[in-house]
Design a protein around this motif. Structure first.
Motif, PDB file in Angstrom:
ATOM      1  N   GLY A 121       6.424  -8.289  -3.698  1.00  0.00           N
ATOM      2  CA  GLY A 121       5.614  -7.678  -4.624  1.00  0.00           C
ATOM      3  C   GLY A 121       6.887  -7.513  -6.129  1.00  0.00           C
ATOM      4  N   GLY A 122       7.063  -6.281  -6.853  1.00  0.00           N
ATOM      5  CA  GLY A 122       7.888  -5.840  -7.354  1.00  0.00           C
ATOM      6  C   GLY A 122       7.727  -6.002  -9.107  1.00  0.00           C
ATOM      7  N   LEU A 123       6.658  -6.957  -9.704  1.00  0.00           N
ATOM      8  CA  LEU A 123       5.910  -6.821 -10.707  1.00  0.00           C
ATOM      9  C   LEU A 123       5.958  -5.127 -11.285  1.00  0.00           C
ATOM     10  N   ALA A 183       1.062   5.210  -9.410  1.00  0.00           N
ATOM     11  CA  ALA A 183       1.908   4.342  -7.924  1.00  0.00           C
ATOM     12  C   ALA A 183       3.181   5.210  -8.046  1.00  0.00           C
ATOM     13  N   TYR A 184       3.970   5.503  -6.115  1.00  0.00           N
ATOM     14  CA  TYR A 184       4.967   6.159  -5.998  1.00  0.00           C
ATOM     15  C   TYR A 184       4.939   7.580  -6.757  1.00  0.00           C
ATOM     16  N   CYS A 185       3.569   8.211  -7.096  1.00  0.00           N
ATOM     17  CA  CYS A 185       3.140   9.611  -6.931  1.00  0.00           C
ATOM     18  C   CYS A 185       2.481  10.487  -5.411  1.00  0.00           C
ATOM     19  N   PHE A 215      -2.829  -6.764   2.726  1.00  0.00           N
ATOM     20  CA  PHE A 215      -1.992  -5.303   2.645  1.00  0.00           C
ATOM     21  C   PHE A 215      -0.936  -5.420   2.796  1.00  0.00           C
ATOM     22  N   ASP A 216       0.410  -4.788   2.506  1.00  0.00           N
ATOM     23  CA  ASP A 216       1.414  -5.025   3.263  1.00  0.00           C
ATOM     24  C   ASP A 216       1.898  -3.228   3.577  1.00  0.00           C
ATOM     25  N   ILE A 217       2.021  -3.375   4.593  1.00  0.00           N
ATOM     26  CA  ILE A 217       2.227  -2.269   5.482  1.00  0.00           C
ATOM     27  C   ILE A 217       3.661  -2.089   5.786  1.00  0.00           C
ATOM     28  N   LEU A 275       1.739 -12.991  -2.600  1.00  0.00           N
ATOM     29  CA  LEU A 275       2.315 -11.878  -3.081  1.00  0.00           C
ATOM     30  C   LEU A 275       2.190 -10.585  -2.802  1.00  0.00           C
ATOM     31  N   GLU A 276       2.632  -9.602  -2.978  1.00  0.00           N
ATOM     32  CA  GLU A 276       2.635  -7.832  -2.555  1.00  0.00           C
ATOM     33  C   GLU A 276       2.667  -6.941  -3.438  1.00  0.00           C
ATOM     34  N   PRO A 277       2.281  -6.958  -4.478  1.00  0.00           N
ATOM     35  CA  PRO A 277       2.225  -6.212  -5.611  1.00  0.00           C
ATOM     36  C   PRO A 277       1.623  -4.526  -5.215  1.00  0.00           C
ATOM     37  N   GLY A 278       2.625  -3.688  -5.575  1.00  0.00           N
ATOM     38  CA  GLY A 278       1.542  -2.389  -5.241  1.00  0.00           C
ATOM     39  C   GLY A 278       1.782  -1.724  -6.359  1.00  0.00           C
ATOM     40  N   ARG A 279       2.955  -1.500  -7.280  1.00  0.00           N
ATOM     41  CA  ARG A 279       2.606  -0.782  -8.164  1.00  0.00           C
ATOM     42  C   ARG A 279       1.400  -1.578  -9.840  1.00  0.00           C
ATOM     43  N   SER A 280       1.992  -2.306 -10.135  1.00  0.00           N
ATOM     44  CA  SER A 280       0.888  -3.329 -10.740  1.00  0.00           C
ATOM     45  C   SER A 280      -0.282  -3.689 -10.767  1.00  0.00           C
ATOM     46  N   PHE A 304       3.784  -7.281   7.762  1.00  0.00           N
ATOM     47  CA  PHE A 304       4.401  -5.998   8.369  1.00  0.00           C
ATOM     48  C   PHE A 304       5.696  -5.673   7.798  1.00  0.00           C
ATOM     49  N   SER A 305       5.782  -5.114   6.623  1.00  0.00           N
ATOM     50  CA  SER A 305       7.923  -5.247   6.546  1.00  0.00           C
ATOM     51  C   SER A 305       8.171  -3.877   6.752  1.00  0.00           C
ATOM     52  N   GLY A 306       9.295  -3.592   6.630  1.00  0.00           N
ATOM     53  CA  GLY A 306      10.326  -2.711   7.133  1.00  0.00           C
ATOM     54  C   GLY A 306      11.248  -2.550   7.448  1.00  0.00           C
ATOM     55  N   CYS A 352      10.601 -13.350   1.214  1.00  0.00           N
ATOM     56  CA  CYS A 352      11.697 -12.536  -0.152  1.00  0.00           C
ATOM     57  C   CYS A 352      10.953 -11.119  -0.822  1.00  0.00           C
ATOM     58  N   HIS A 353      11.430  -9.773  -1.255  1.00  0.00           N
ATOM     59  CA  HIS A 353      11.253  -8.657  -2.261  1.00  0.00           C
ATOM     60  C   HIS A 353      12.657  -8.260  -2.571  1.00  0.00           C
ATOM     61  N   ILE A 354      12.546  -8.858  -4.306  1.00  0.00           N
ATOM     62  CA  ILE A 354      13.794  -8.479  -4.314  1.00  0.00           C
ATOM     63  C   ILE A 354      14.202  -6.888  -4.775  1.00  0.00           C
ATOM     64  N   GLY A 355      12.705  -6.508  -5.458  1.00  0.00           N
ATOM     65  CA  GLY A 355      12.837  -4.702  -5.752  1.00  0.00           C
ATOM     66  C   GLY A 355      11.485  -4.747  -7.057  1.00  0.00           C
ATOM     67  N   SER A 356      11.738  -3.626  -7.587  1.00  0.00           N
ATOM     68  CA  SER A 356      10.519  -3.432  -8.475  1.00  0.00           C
ATOM     69  C   SER A 356      10.818  -2.598  -9.543  1.00  0.00           C
ATOM     70  N   GLN A 357       9.365  -2.707 -10.077  1.00  0.00           N
ATOM     71  CA  GLN A 357       9.427  -2.545 -11.225  1.00  0.00           C
ATOM     72  C   GLN A 357      10.140  -4.138 -12.023  1.00  0.00           C
ATOM     73  N   MET A 405       1.015  -0.682  -0.047  1.00  0.00           N
ATOM     74  CA  MET A 405      -0.330   0.143  -0.154  1.00  0.00           C
ATOM     75  C   MET A 405       0.905   1.129  -0.349  1.00  0.00           C
ATOM     76  N   LYS A 406       2.215   1.139   0.139  1.00  0.00           N
ATOM     77  CA  LYS A 406       3.163   2.916   0.250  1.00  0.00           C
ATOM     78  C   LYS A 406       3.256   3.213  -1.460  1.00  0.00           C
ATOM     79  N   ALA A 407       2.243   2.355  -2.951  1.00  0.00           N
ATOM     80  CA  ALA A 407       2.166   2.409  -4.153  1.00  0.00           C
ATOM     81  C   ALA A 407       1.232   3.886  -3.653  1.00  0.00           C
TER      82      ALA A 407
HETATM   83  C1  LIG Z   1       7.570  -1.236  -1.709  1.00  0.00           C
HETATM   84  C2  LIG Z   1       7.263  -2.919  -1.756  1.00  0.00           C
HETATM   85  C3  LIG Z   1       5.749  -3.880  -1.532  1.00  0.00           C
HETATM   86  C4  LIG Z   1       5.678  -3.489  -3.339  1.00  0.00           C
HETATM   87  O1  LIG Z   1       6.401  -3.316  -4.443  1.00  0.00           O
HETATM   88  P1  LIG Z   1       5.849  -3.267  -5.782  1.00  0.00           P
HETATM   89  O2  LIG Z   1       7.414  -2.480  -6.373  1.00  0.00           O
HETATM   90  O3  LIG Z   1       4.992  -1.603  -5.720  1.00  0.00           O
HETATM   91  O4  LIG Z   1       4.845  -4.151  -6.486  1.00  0.00           O
HETATM   92  C5  LIG Z   1       5.872  -5.331  -1.728  1.00  0.00           C
HETATM   93  N1  LIG Z   1       6.667  -5.226  -0.288  1.00  0.00           N
HETATM   94  C6  LIG Z   1       7.765  -4.522   0.048  1.00  0.00           C
HETATM   95  C7  LIG Z   1       8.151  -5.406   1.121  1.00  0.00           C
HETATM   96  C8  LIG Z   1       7.735  -3.626  -0.085  1.00  0.00           C
HETATM   97  O5  LIG Z   1       9.047  -2.673   0.614  1.00  0.00           O
END
Ligand SMILES: *Cc1c(COP(=O)(O)O)cnc(C)c1O
Length: 422
Positions: free
Chosen positions: A244-246, A378-380, A84-86, A281-286, A107-109, A204-209, A65-67
């Motif tokens: 997430g990251g797609l 997303a992210y704007c 939700f991933d917070i 799955l934790e998609p935000g942007r997609s 809850f990530s971070g 694990c969450h390896i990156g975005s876009q 949801m940070k997206a």
């Molecule tokens: C930002 C983030 C996401 C979402 O990433 P997207 O690239 O927007 O899908 C998912 N999980 C974690 C832990 C994040 O920090």
């Protein structure tokens, strides 16, 4: 180069761009610019792509949801059945306030604070994605004091290259995120010995876009043997969260479908006799990126020998992605004009050379014309600031021929009210 439209609900009608059935010219007259505009139909389509991937697949989606954490958008995802991933106590408060189910919150971070951990425990969230050994001790200590068991997974950093922009790559060992792969097993051992800690998964969450499946597969190939090893050592792993990251199409990127990722993950889990694991799955942007646009008005045109500039009323404080990541956003004219096109940089009023929204675009424009900055869902708005004492934009949700203001434009008094002189 033609400007390919990214949001299928952005359409020309009577020579004016509409989002769904609402004219963007009309919205600018009613509400002013800069203005974020979202398409409800497109949000539902994006959700349905994920829903088709997870249904009957022992899988769940936790919207990153940070997206975009606007309450109306969160409510939409609650109604659609999302989790939700917070990443903060503030995000927890937001999502609970619109009826989000705590049992679907992870809850990530890397820097969870005491009050945030306490609130999450008392709310009864599904899982803490723990990012360091120190955090593990902290959660155990707070959980023990409250006598509430903390369900946890460790966020493991698999050290794979997500092949994305370095600022949005998180799964390399030099990144601050997660627990180093080589330390993960020992950290699970520690977790299993701590009071009021219950291990339930791995994350694990390896990156975005990300625009390819291969980094997800590479991460799974490292994580799966670790899961096997943990299970052999009586450590109970019930779910695997692949983050997430797609990516989305900003320009001409061809991105996989969510189903491709889920199928690839299921295939690998089956191969390893781990098909019973729940997949998260934790998609935000997609889920939201291409559902939103930023509507902005041309203030001035400026021509010099080397460059032509369109100065618009939106700026890097409203939409920082180009300044931060040199990212590309498609630009559309709300009303097409005929005549000689020129190549322009589209810039804002902020006093920074990084304050640009798009570069080298061929356009035929006049003062007061409206422009659409695409892929701004997303992210704007969540990254907007008050730099240069600029108020943050209003936001509108379009639903067919209806529109709803989901965030009022800030007033100058709003941004001055926390300050005092001495
Ligand atoms: C930002 C983030 C996401 C979402 O990433 P997207 O690239 O927007 O899908 C998912 N999980 C974690 C832990 C994040 O920090």
């Amino acid at each position: 180069m033609t400007n390919q439209i990214k949001n299928p609900y952005l359409k020309l009608k009577n020579n004016i761009l509409h989002l769904e059935d609402i004219s963007l010219e009309f919205l600018s007259e009613k509400i002013g610019t800069p203005l974020y505009v979202y398409s409800r139909a497109n949000i539902k389509d994006s959700w349905n792509r994920y829903y088709n991937a997870i249904k009957n697949n022992n899988a769940m989606v936790c919207y990153g949801m940070k997206a975009n954490s606007n309450l109306a958008i969160l409510k939409e995802f609650v109604n659609l059945g999302s989790g939700f991933d917070i990443v903060s106590g503030g995000e927890l408060e937001r999502v609970l306030s619109v009826g989000g189910d705590p049992k679907k919150i992870v809850f990530s971070g890397v820097g969870k604070q005491e009050w945030e951990i306490k609130n999450a425990l008392e709310s009864g969230i599904k899982c803490f994605n723990v990012e360091s050994e120190a955090e593990l001790y902290k959660i155990s200590q707070i959980a023990s004091a409250l006598k509430i068991t903390a369900p946890i997974s460790l966020r493991v950093n698999p050290d794979v290259d997500a092949k994305t922009h370095p600022y949005i790559s998180t799964g390399l060992k030099e990144n601050k995120f997660g627990i180093a792969f080589k330390d993960a097993f020992d950290c699970y051992k520690i977790a299993s010995s701590l009071p009021f800690i219950k291990i339930i998964g791995i994350d694990c969450h390896i990156g975005s876009q990300l625009t390819e499946i291969s980094p997800f597969s590479a991460a799974l190939e490292k994580i799966i043997p670790l899961i096997k090893n943990l299970i052999d050592n009586n450590i109970n792993i019930k779910h695997i969260d692949i983050g997430g990251g797609l990516g989305i199409t900003y320009k001409d990127e061809i991105v996989p479908d969510p189903k491709d990722i889920v199928d690839a993950a299921r295939f690998k889990l089956k191969e390893a006799n781990l098909n019973h694991l729940e997949l998260i799955l934790e998609p935000g942007r997609s889920l939201i990126g291409n559902s939103g646009i930023l509507l902005t008005k041309v203030l001035y045109l400026k021509h010099s020998d080397d460059k032509n500039f369109i100065i618009v009323d939106a700026a890097m404080n409203d939409l920082i992605r180009p300044a931060l990541y040199q990212s590309y956003h498609e630009v559309q004219q709300v009303k097409a004009r005929t005549g000689q096109a020129r190549e322009y940089d589209i810039v804002g009023p902020v006093c920074e050379s990084a304050d640009w929204l798009a570069k080298n675009r061929l356009l035929t424009v006049k003062e007061n014309d409206l422009l659409v900055i695409e892929s701004a869902g997303a992210y704007c708005t969540t990254m907007a600031s008050n730099y240069n004492s600029r108020v943050k934009p209003a936001e509108v949700m379009v639903d067919g021929s209806e529109y709803y203001i989901i965030k009022n434009r800030e007033k100058l008094s709003d941004i001055l009210k926390f300050e005092t002189t001495i």
